[in-house]
Write an enzyme that holds these catalytic residues in place. Structure first.
Site, PDB file in Angstrom:
ATOM      1  N   CYS A 114       0.526  14.041   0.268  1.00 37.19           N
ATOM      2  CA  CYS A 114      -0.503  13.685   0.987  1.00 37.19           C
ATOM      3  C   CYS A 114      -1.707  14.885   0.662  1.00 37.19           C
ATOM      4  O   CYS A 114      -0.577  15.897   0.580  1.00 37.19           O
ATOM      5  CB  CYS A 114      -0.011  13.872   2.792  1.00 37.19           C
ATOM      6  SG  CYS A 114      -1.320  13.219   4.074  1.00 37.19           S
ATOM      7  N   HIS A 125       1.324  12.582   9.160  1.00 38.01           N
ATOM      8  CA  HIS A 125      -0.078  12.567   9.754  1.00 38.01           C
ATOM      9  C   HIS A 125      -0.131  12.409  11.277  1.00 38.01           C
ATOM     10  O   HIS A 125      -0.702  12.217  11.696  1.00 38.01           O
ATOM     11  CB  HIS A 125      -0.594  11.477   9.348  1.00 38.01           C
ATOM     12  CG  HIS A 125      -1.548  10.781   8.225  1.00 38.01           C
ATOM     13  ND1 HIS A 125      -1.864   9.765   7.950  1.00 38.01           N
ATOM     14  CD2 HIS A 125      -1.491  11.675   7.151  1.00 38.01           C
ATOM     15  CE1 HIS A 125      -2.126   9.665   6.840  1.00 38.01           C
ATOM     16  NE2 HIS A 125      -2.112  10.725   6.403  1.00 38.01           N
ATOM     17  N   ARG A 145      -6.861  -3.760   5.123  1.00 40.41           N
ATOM     18  CA  ARG A 145      -7.299  -2.278   6.285  1.00 40.41           C
ATOM     19  C   ARG A 145      -8.273  -2.780   6.676  1.00 40.41           C
ATOM     20  O   ARG A 145      -8.451  -2.084   8.279  1.00 40.41           O
ATOM     21  CB  ARG A 145      -8.471  -1.294   5.036  1.00 40.41           C
ATOM     22  CG  ARG A 145      -8.662  -0.250   5.772  1.00 40.41           C
ATOM     23  CD  ARG A 145      -8.613   0.776   4.713  1.00 40.41           C
ATOM     24  NE  ARG A 145      -9.245   2.281   4.940  1.00 40.41           N
ATOM     25  CZ  ARG A 145      -9.698   3.238   4.856  1.00 40.41           C
ATOM     26  NH1 ARG A 145      -9.777   3.242   3.784  1.00 40.41           N
ATOM     27  NH2 ARG A 145      -9.758   4.239   5.478  1.00 40.41           N
ATOM     28  N   TYR A 156      -5.670  14.358  12.405  1.00 38.24           N
ATOM     29  CA  TYR A 156      -5.123  13.121  12.569  1.00 38.24           C
ATOM     30  C   TYR A 156      -4.633  12.868  14.414  1.00 38.24           C
ATOM     31  O   TYR A 156      -4.922  11.801  15.074  1.00 38.24           O
ATOM     32  CB  TYR A 156      -3.664  12.186  11.895  1.00 38.24           C
ATOM     33  CG  TYR A 156      -4.163  12.040  10.620  1.00 38.24           C
ATOM     34  CD1 TYR A 156      -4.638  10.769  10.366  1.00 38.24           C
ATOM     35  CD2 TYR A 156      -4.382  12.614   9.344  1.00 38.24           C
ATOM     36  CE1 TYR A 156      -4.932   9.457   9.093  1.00 38.24           C
ATOM     37  CE2 TYR A 156      -4.832  11.571   8.415  1.00 38.24           C
ATOM     38  CZ  TYR A 156      -4.852  10.758   8.224  1.00 38.24           C
ATOM     39  OH  TYR A 156      -5.893  10.109   6.960  1.00 38.24           O
ATOM     40  N   ASN A 213       0.184   4.775   1.497  1.00 44.97           N
ATOM     41  CA  ASN A 213       0.646   5.522   3.141  1.00 44.97           C
ATOM     42  C   ASN A 213       0.974   3.664   4.028  1.00 44.97           C
ATOM     43  O   ASN A 213       0.917   2.854   3.230  1.00 44.97           O
ATOM     44  CB  ASN A 213      -1.235   5.647   3.812  1.00 44.97           C
ATOM     45  CG  ASN A 213      -1.451   7.255   3.886  1.00 44.97           C
ATOM     46  OD1 ASN A 213      -0.838   7.372   3.593  1.00 44.97           O
ATOM     47  ND2 ASN A 213      -2.640   7.077   3.253  1.00 44.97           N
TER      48      ASN A 213
END
Length: 424
Positions: A164, A194, A90, A244, A144
């Site tokens: 989500c 998102h 990440r 987002y 995700n």
């Protein structure tokens, strides 16, 4: 009822356990299996899970295993909450895109594509093993990028639903502002994972009074502050975008910000170290307050509600999920995966059926279509590999869209993900 959690060694897991304990009437779980290859973390979190259930007098049994096939055998539902490459991957996703002047984020843009490439093959392998061990089990994906992962699962014929927490978080926020019970707030939640907008905030249900204009008039500053967007943007749009959308509406500003502060991955990694130290305390028998800062607010409630409805127990009939479009947004293919309100509990047990949604303004349909095209190419790259497919997915993304950027990002993506992409 047996549930299995793949990625059970996640620091999120105590939040999920707390939800199972508190909402036992909604979802009567008799056995919960936590599955994870990280043995030390798994045992630490498994022990805390047992203490949380004991504190709340829940009779359910918690078991832990590194054996996926044994863990999912006989499960009624399997929850996926894995992160291929961990926080280290990440951190890379949030860093190297900035070198090209593009947003670095774990689900949006080039970093999101990297995560999809690492994740889709692993999830599909897990799902095939679930199908062999428990062919009737539902797969609830919280991993995700949820839209792309859910589409991969559905295309492979799995009984899968994507989940989500954005919608449930906004529902709770709006309910508090309006002084209503969350169950009395229905969102006209439309878009892709998102990439969603609240077109209406209705009292009581899909046909109820739309409270959104009054909500924005009275509480627009508070809502805008949470989204980190100017109040004027919400007033001009007349809807509430998910947070987002800031990556799209304020891309350059976000890139400048990200270049001047520690990454979210670094913050989360430090928080996880602190959480694991807390979890090791044998006297801890509830989720610690710090966990609320980790992210995933209301995750447990959403997961319990969805699992209960799918399995014919309690749960709310209508919930926001990720599932096939099937004409819901007429400008998208039927096999696109959309995030909308759907009737989850159906007579034949076949899974979510999206409710009709309000017409989406062209201001939003263009972006939804654009990102859907990118997701098509991203999934193709994840399934078949190849630098050219990666390049095309990057070129198609609305936050990239220039061939020189796509070339540079493709090189960086492959260089940072070689250990997770055998074809690279």
């Amino acid at each position: 009822m047996k549930l299995a959690v793949v990625g059970g060694g996640s620091t999120y897991t105590p939040e999920l356990i707390d939800g199972f304990a508190r909402l036992r009437d909604t979802l009567p779980v008799s056995e919960l299996v936590l599955i994870d290859p990280a043995t030390e973390r798994l045992e630490l979190i498994g022990a805390l899970a047992r203490r949380i259930l004991a504190r709340q007098d829940h009779a359910g049994k918690v078991t832990t295993t590194t054996d996926l096939d044994a863990g999912v055998a006989g499960a009624d539902a399997v929850l996926l909450q894995l992160r291929v490459g961990g926080q280290a991957a990440r951190l890379q996703d949030e860093t190297w895109p900035l070198e090209c002047g593009c947003v670095g984020q774990e689900t949006t843009g080039a970093g999101g594509l990297a995560k999809a490439l690492r994740t889709v093959p692993v999830v599909l392998d897990i799902a095939e093993r679930v199908r062999r061990a428990s062919p009737d089990a539902w797969i609830i994906d919280f991993t995700n990028p949820v839209g792309i992962v859910t589409r991969a699962l559905l295309r492979a014929g799995h009984r899968a639903v994507g989940l989500c927490n954005v919608a449930i978080g906004l529902q709770r926020k709006f309910a508090a502002l309006l002084d209503l019970a969350p169950s009395d707030v229905h969102l006209d939640h439309v878009g892709l994972n998102h990439l969603t907008w609240e077109l209406g905030v209705r009292r009581g249900g899909p046909d109820g009074e739309d409270l959104l204009p009054g909500l924005l008039a009275a509480h627009g500053e508070a809502v805008a502050s949470d989204l980190r967007l100017p109040r004027a943007v919400l007033d001009r749009l007349g809807v509430v975008p998910s947070y987002y959308l800031r990556y799209f509406y304020s891309h350059d500003e976000v890139v400048r910000e990200l270049g001047t502060k520690p990454s979210r991955a670094a913050e989360v990694a430090a928080m996880e170290r602190e959480l694991l130290a807390l979890y090791a305390d044998p006297g801890l028998d509830e989720k610690p307050a710090l966990l609320a800062k980790r992210g995933g607010a209301f995750y447990s409630e959403a997961a319990v509600d969805l699992a209960a409805a799918l399995l014919g127990g309690g749960g709310t009939d209508v919930q926001v999920v990720n599932t096939y479009n099937n004409g819901t947004l007429p400008f998208l293919p039927d096999d696109a995966v959309v995030e909308v309100q759907a009737r989850v509990r159906t007579a034949d047990g076949s899974g979510p059926v999206p409710l009709p949604v309000p017409r989406l303004d062209p201001l939003f349909t263009g972006l939804v279509s654009h990102v859907t095209a990118y997701e098509d190419l991203a999934l193709d790259a994840a399934l078949r590999g190849g630098r050219e497919r990666v390049f095309k997915a990057l070129l198609a993304h609305p936050l990239i869209g220039q061939y020189d950027l796509a070339e540079g990002l493709a090189d960086r993506l492959l260089a940072h993900n070689k250990e997770h992409l055998p074809w690279a």
